[in-house]
Design a protein around this motif. Structure first.
Motif, PDB file in Angstrom:
ATOM      1  N   UNK A  53      31.693  65.707  -2.087  1.00 18.01           N
ATOM      2  CA  UNK A  53      31.875  66.556  -2.913  1.00 18.01           C
ATOM      3  C   UNK A  53      33.513  67.013  -2.850  1.00 18.01           C
ATOM      4  N   UNK A  54      34.245  66.072  -3.168  1.00 22.31           N
ATOM      5  CA  UNK A  54      35.731  66.272  -2.801  1.00 22.31           C
ATOM      6  C   UNK A  54      36.274  67.421  -3.626  1.00 22.31           C
ATOM      7  N   UNK A  66      28.277  67.995   9.008  1.00 24.19           N
ATOM      8  CA  UNK A  66      28.481  67.134   7.659  1.00 24.19           C
ATOM      9  C   UNK A  66      29.851  67.646   6.916  1.00 24.19           C
ATOM     10  N   UNK A  67      30.767  66.661   6.715  1.00 24.52           N
ATOM     11  CA  UNK A  67      31.892  66.894   5.932  1.00 24.52           C
ATOM     12  C   UNK A  67      31.743  66.969   4.232  1.00 24.52           C
ATOM     13  N   UNK A  68      31.558  68.163   4.024  1.00 20.82           N
ATOM     14  CA  UNK A  68      31.378  68.430   2.454  1.00 20.82           C
ATOM     15  C   UNK A  68      32.014  67.773   1.589  1.00 20.82           C
ATOM     16  N   UNK A  69      33.349  67.495   1.983  1.00 21.77           N
ATOM     17  CA  UNK A  69      34.332  66.867   1.252  1.00 21.77           C
ATOM     18  C   UNK A  69      34.134  65.394   0.868  1.00 21.77           C
ATOM     19  N   UNK A  71      44.834  80.559  -0.775  1.00 23.18           N
ATOM     20  CA  UNK A  71      43.688  79.853  -1.250  1.00 23.18           C
ATOM     21  C   UNK A  71      43.613  78.598  -0.446  1.00 23.18           C
ATOM     22  N   UNK A  72      44.547  77.878  -0.309  1.00 25.73           N
ATOM     23  CA  UNK A  72      44.503  76.776   0.728  1.00 25.73           C
ATOM     24  C   UNK A  72      43.966  76.889   2.083  1.00 25.73           C
ATOM     25  N   UNK A  73      44.644  77.956   2.598  1.00 29.54           N
ATOM     26  CA  UNK A  73      44.192  78.370   3.985  1.00 29.54           C
ATOM     27  C   UNK A  73      42.748  78.613   3.929  1.00 29.54           C
ATOM     28  N   UNK A  74      42.393  79.419   2.960  1.00 31.78           N
ATOM     29  CA  UNK A  74      40.587  79.472   3.025  1.00 31.78           C
ATOM     30  C   UNK A  74      39.917  78.343   2.682  1.00 31.78           C
ATOM     31  N   UNK A  75      40.453  77.465   1.958  1.00 30.19           N
ATOM     32  CA  UNK A  75      39.561  76.021   1.754  1.00 30.19           C
ATOM     33  C   UNK A  75      39.703  75.312   2.993  1.00 30.19           C
ATOM     34  N   UNK A 130      31.412  77.574  -4.347  1.00 32.14           N
ATOM     35  CA  UNK A 130      30.421  76.541  -3.958  1.00 32.14           C
ATOM     36  C   UNK A 130      30.144  76.418  -2.713  1.00 32.14           C
ATOM     37  N   UNK A 131      31.269  76.394  -1.986  1.00 32.68           N
ATOM     38  CA  UNK A 131      31.210  76.346  -0.286  1.00 32.68           C
ATOM     39  C   UNK A 131      30.310  77.429   0.298  1.00 32.68           C
ATOM     40  N   UNK A 132      30.808  78.859  -0.221  1.00 34.13           N
ATOM     41  CA  UNK A 132      29.880  79.820   0.151  1.00 34.13           C
ATOM     42  C   UNK A 132      28.720  79.871  -0.226  1.00 34.13           C
TER      43      UNK A 132
END
Length: 143
Positions: free
Chosen positions: A73-74, A67-70, A50-54, A80-82
């Motif tokens: 939206x940390x 844009x850095x979405x983190x 899961x971490x690798x996919x994140x 939601x990213x998808x």
């Protein structure tokens, strides 16, 4: 049937396809994933999938939008990213989002307290690793 030798997980993905900016994190996580799988720490291995996919999806979003979405939206989740990538007209291969969601569901079951504890089998974990590698290759493969 794809065979995944227990001591060769980290070599199953061509690390050169991963953007240089996240390559060190990827390499470290793949090596850790390998250690967890070999040691029978299957829940930990699924968490790392899961971490690798994140990491991959955050990077993909950054490459597309700049844009850095983190930053805004940390705690944004994989689903939601998808959805955000879909808003940007990024289309995924058929079945790819289902693979991501399956890995994420197993990750959630491995991380969060549940009524019934989830203990993935070696075979389930192996399948999640193969799914993860497949998703990563498809996300970063040059068209």
């Amino acid at each position: 049937q794809t065979k995944l030798p227990e001591n060769e997980i980290s070599s199953q993905i061509n690390i050169k396809i991963v953007p240089e900016q996240i390559r060190a994190d990827f390499r470290a996580d793949m090596q850790e994933l390998e250690k967890c799988f070999i040691s029978g720490c299957y829940r930990s291995a699924i968490m790392l999938c899961g971490r690798l996919l994140e990491i991959a999806l955050h990077r993909k979003y950054y490459e597309i939008t700049g844009n850095d979405i983190l930053e805004k939206n940390p705690g944004i989740g994989l689903g939601k990213i998808i959805a955000k990538l879909n808003e940007k007209n990024i289309k995924f291969e058929p079945g790819l989002t289902q693979q991501i969601h399956l890995i994420n569901q197993l990750r959630i079951s491995s991380v969060h307290k549940q009524k019934d504890a989830f203990y993935p089998t070696k075979q389930q974990t192996h399948a999640m690793i193969l799914y993860t590698i497949d998703v990563l290759e498809k996300l970063f493969r040059k068209s």
